[in-house]
Design a protein around this motif. Structure first.
Motif, PDB file in Angstrom:
ATOM      1  N   LEU A  41       0.939  -1.284  -0.041  1.00  0.00           N
ATOM      2  CA  LEU A  41       0.018  -0.026   0.151  1.00  0.00           C
ATOM      3  C   LEU A  41       0.818   1.445   0.071  1.00  0.00           C
ATOM      4  N   ILE A  42       2.091   1.199   0.177  1.00  0.00           N
ATOM      5  CA  ILE A  42       3.094   2.512   0.376  1.00  0.00           C
ATOM      6  C   ILE A  42       3.478   2.699  -1.028  1.00  0.00           C
ATOM      7  N   PRO A  43       3.076   4.038  -1.517  1.00  0.00           N
ATOM      8  CA  PRO A  43       3.345   4.269  -2.971  1.00  0.00           C
ATOM      9  C   PRO A  43       5.102   4.260  -3.234  1.00  0.00           C
ATOM     10  N   GLN A  44       5.439   3.731  -4.142  1.00  0.00           N
ATOM     11  CA  GLN A  44       6.844   3.364  -4.473  1.00  0.00           C
ATOM     12  C   GLN A  44       7.373   4.453  -5.297  1.00  0.00           C
ATOM     13  N   PRO A  45       8.471   4.919  -5.205  1.00  0.00           N
ATOM     14  CA  PRO A  45       8.896   6.025  -6.166  1.00  0.00           C
ATOM     15  C   PRO A  45       8.992   5.565  -7.526  1.00  0.00           C
ATOM     16  N   VAL A  46       8.689   6.517  -8.570  1.00  0.00           N
ATOM     17  CA  VAL A  46       8.569   6.168  -9.964  1.00  0.00           C
ATOM     18  C   VAL A  46       9.787   6.824 -10.523  1.00  0.00           C
ATOM     19  N   PRO A  47      10.289   6.029 -11.164  1.00  0.00           N
ATOM     20  CA  PRO A  47      11.906   6.595 -11.827  1.00  0.00           C
ATOM     21  C   PRO A  47      11.645   7.256 -12.989  1.00  0.00           C
ATOM     22  N   PRO A  48      12.334   8.388 -13.237  1.00  0.00           N
ATOM     23  CA  PRO A  48      11.991   9.132 -14.321  1.00  0.00           C
ATOM     24  C   PRO A  48      12.460   8.522 -15.834  1.00  0.00           C
ATOM     25  N   PRO A  49      11.738   8.826 -16.666  1.00  0.00           N
ATOM     26  CA  PRO A  49      11.775   8.201 -18.125  1.00  0.00           C
ATOM     27  C   PRO A  49      13.229   8.634 -18.621  1.00  0.00           C
ATOM     28  N   VAL A  50      14.046   7.796 -19.301  1.00  0.00           N
ATOM     29  CA  VAL A  50      14.982   8.019 -19.963  1.00  0.00           C
ATOM     30  C   VAL A  50      14.983   8.532 -21.178  1.00  0.00           C
ATOM     31  N   LYS A  51      15.244   9.729 -21.489  1.00  0.00           N
ATOM     32  CA  LYS A  51      14.939  10.448 -22.730  1.00  0.00           C
ATOM     33  C   LYS A  51      16.104   9.971 -23.703  1.00  0.00           C
ATOM     34  N   GLU A  52      15.734   9.120 -24.988  1.00  0.00           N
ATOM     35  CA  GLU A  52      16.761   9.034 -25.996  1.00  0.00           C
ATOM     36  C   GLU A  52      17.474  10.124 -26.610  1.00  0.00           C
ATOM     37  N   ALA A  53      18.440   9.689 -27.196  1.00  0.00           N
ATOM     38  CA  ALA A  53      18.863  10.795 -27.889  1.00  0.00           C
ATOM     39  C   ALA A  53      18.365  11.255 -29.213  1.00  0.00           C
ATOM     40  N   LEU A  54      18.126  12.337 -29.636  1.00  0.00           N
ATOM     41  CA  LEU A  54      17.613  12.937 -31.017  1.00  0.00           C
ATOM     42  C   LEU A  54      18.164  12.175 -32.091  1.00  0.00           C
ATOM     43  N   TYR A  55      17.212  11.451 -32.812  1.00  0.00           N
ATOM     44  CA  TYR A  55      17.652  10.830 -34.205  1.00  0.00           C
ATOM     45  C   TYR A  55      18.228  11.811 -35.228  1.00  0.00           C
ATOM     46  N   ARG A  56      19.520  11.617 -35.983  1.00  0.00           N
ATOM     47  CA  ARG A  56      19.896  12.460 -36.632  1.00  0.00           C
ATOM     48  C   ARG A  56      20.183  11.451 -37.929  1.00  0.00           C
ATOM     49  N   SER A  57      19.689  11.987 -38.896  1.00  0.00           N
ATOM     50  CA  SER A  57      19.966  11.107 -40.204  1.00  0.00           C
ATOM     51  C   SER A  57      21.162  11.405 -40.804  1.00  0.00           C
ATOM     52  N   LYS A  58      21.674  10.449 -41.359  1.00  0.00           N
ATOM     53  CA  LYS A  58      22.937  10.707 -42.148  1.00  0.00           C
ATOM     54  C   LYS A  58      22.777  11.384 -43.417  1.00  0.00           C
ATOM     55  N   HIS A  59      21.444  11.469 -43.896  1.00  0.00           N
ATOM     56  CA  HIS A  59      21.396  11.905 -45.086  1.00  0.00           C
ATOM     57  C   HIS A  59      20.881  13.499 -45.014  1.00  0.00           C
ATOM     58  N   PRO A  60      21.072  14.153 -45.877  1.00  0.00           N
ATOM     59  CA  PRO A  60      20.749  15.646 -45.815  1.00  0.00           C
ATOM     60  C   PRO A  60      19.399  16.039 -45.712  1.00  0.00           C
ATOM     61  N   GLY A  61      18.746  16.953 -45.160  1.00  0.00           N
ATOM     62  CA  GLY A  61      17.348  17.049 -45.149  1.00  0.00           C
ATOM     63  C   GLY A  61      16.697  17.665 -46.550  1.00  0.00           C
ATOM     64  N   ASP A  62      17.509  18.041 -47.411  1.00  0.00           N
ATOM     65  CA  ASP A  62      16.924  18.919 -48.598  1.00  0.00           C
ATOM     66  C   ASP A  62      16.992  18.074 -49.752  1.00  0.00           C
ATOM     67  N   LYS A  63      17.302  16.646 -49.469  1.00  0.00           N
ATOM     68  CA  LYS A  63      17.554  15.572 -50.452  1.00  0.00           C
ATOM     69  C   LYS A  63      16.169  15.352 -50.859  1.00  0.00           C
ATOM     70  N   PRO A  64      15.502  15.194 -52.019  1.00  0.00           N
ATOM     71  CA  PRO A  64      14.368  14.686 -52.624  1.00  0.00           C
ATOM     72  C   PRO A  64      14.362  13.168 -52.296  1.00  0.00           C
ATOM     73  N   THR A  65      12.974  12.664 -52.366  1.00  0.00           N
ATOM     74  CA  THR A  65      12.566  11.408 -52.037  1.00  0.00           C
ATOM     75  C   THR A  65      13.141  10.576 -53.366  1.00  0.00           C
ATOM     76  N   THR A  66      13.208   9.136 -53.125  1.00  0.00           N
ATOM     77  CA  THR A  66      13.751   8.254 -54.369  1.00  0.00           C
ATOM     78  C   THR A  66      12.856   8.258 -55.443  1.00  0.00           C
ATOM     79  N   PHE A  67      13.287   8.464 -56.528  1.00  0.00           N
ATOM     80  CA  PHE A  67      12.615   8.541 -58.044  1.00  0.00           C
ATOM     81  C   PHE A  67      11.538   9.867 -57.809  1.00  0.00           C
ATOM     82  N   SER A  68      12.247  10.884 -57.344  1.00  0.00           N
ATOM     83  CA  SER A  68      11.276  12.188 -57.227  1.00  0.00           C
ATOM     84  C   SER A  68      11.237  12.698 -58.633  1.00  0.00           C
ATOM     85  N   THR A  69      10.166  13.341 -58.913  1.00  0.00           N
ATOM     86  CA  THR A  69       9.724  14.168 -60.183  1.00  0.00           C
ATOM     87  C   THR A  69       9.712  15.594 -59.721  1.00  0.00           C
ATOM     88  N   PHE A  70       9.662  16.113 -58.481  1.00  0.00           N
ATOM     89  CA  PHE A  70       9.351  17.469 -57.917  1.00  0.00           C
ATOM     90  C   PHE A  70      10.578  18.286 -58.525  1.00  0.00           C
TER      91      PHE A  70
END
Length: 280
Positions: free
Chosen positions: A9-38
């Motif tokens: 019945l005694i409330p137990q301490p809740v461990p803080p969630p571990v935040k993972e590192a931000l995902y960084r893609s190895k490809h540039p952000g302005d690269k078009p999609t595969t077989f893009s026609t834009f």
């Protein structure tokens, strides 16, 4: 139970969630999609880009696959928020023209070039009516002269040429329409006469009356056949309902009953006085 305890019945301490590192893609952000026609319209080699994950633009044409001002326009063309167009300050050229001082018009916008001319007032209408009445009184119409002029200039009417009834093509003979009507009446009388003759004889065309000897012979043959079928039906084991224990017996009973009913119906038809058959 063994797992129950007051300490649960005694409330137990809740461990803080571990935040993972931000995902960084190895490809540039302005690269078009595969077989893009834009963004490929207007190039010397239209088609598609980023084939098999290519990082660089596809080469082969004289122009690059880029249009820097295709969507948002050139840099510096936006109006600052402090110079936004206010009420009754437009110059007729839009917000940009008013803010940049390209229009000389100030104040409220008016549709002066689209307004219709004003309607005449009552006084103006009265003056126009008086002027028209004065003109009519000054020049009265001479009806005698006008009627004489109209009759002189009118085209004379031509009287219809008289009809010579003696030169008609069917003069002195029976008209063709009367000949046609008489022929139709004669045909109707002939048809009625032929129908009456058929009714008198009582035999329609293509038919003949069955002789009495043949009729009686057919009735006797049907009666003898009915006796044979009835004898076979009475001698079979399908009379009682208890004996109908198989599908074959039920079908045999139905077959005997159908044959007897058909023979009785044929005897009834042949029992009439007059029987007509086809004249072969």
């Amino acid at each position: 139970m063994a797992t129950e305890s007051i300490y649960n019945l005694i409330p137990q301490p809740v461990p803080p969630p571990v935040k993972e590192a931000l995902y960084r893609s190895k490809h540039p952000g302005d690269k078009p999609t595969t077989f893009s026609t834009f963004g490929l319209t207007g190039t010397s080699k239209p088609g598609y880009v980023n084939v098999a994950g290519a990082e660089e633009a596809t080469k082969g044409g004289q122009h690059e696959y880029k249009k820097p001002f295709a969507t948002m326009g050139k840099d510096g063309n936006a109006v600052p928020p402090t110079e936004v167009l206010k009420k009754k300050t437009g110059g007729g050229g839009g917000a940009y023209a008013a803010a940049m001082g390209l229009s000389d018009q100030t104040g409220a916008f008016l549709y002066s070039d689209r307004l219709k001319p004003a309607l005449p007032s009552k006084e103006e209408l009265k003056q126009v009516l008086k002027a028209s009445v004065a003109v009519k009184k000054a020049e009265p119409k001479n009806f005698v002269t006008s009627n004489a002029v109209e009759n002189i200039l009118a085209v004379p009417k031509r009287e219809p040429e008289p009809i010579n009834w003696f030169q008609k093509p069917h003069f002195g003979t029976t008209p063709p329409y009367l000949v046609k009507i008489k022929q139709e009446i004669a045909d109707e009388y002939e048809y009625i006469r032929s129908m009456q003759q058929q009714d008198d004889s009582g035999v329609p065309p293509g038919m003949k009356q069955l002789p009495e000897e043949e009729r009686q012979a057919l009735v006797d043959a049907l009666k003898s056949k009915w006796q044979d079928v009835n004898k076979a039906y009475q001698g079979s084991c399908v009379l009682s309902l208890k004996s109908l224990d198989t599908i074959g017996k039920v079908k045999r009973k139905e077959m005997y009953e159908a044959q007897l009913a058909q023979i009785e119906k044929d005897i009834e038809k042949l029992s009439r006085k007059v029987i007509l058959v086809a004249d072969d």
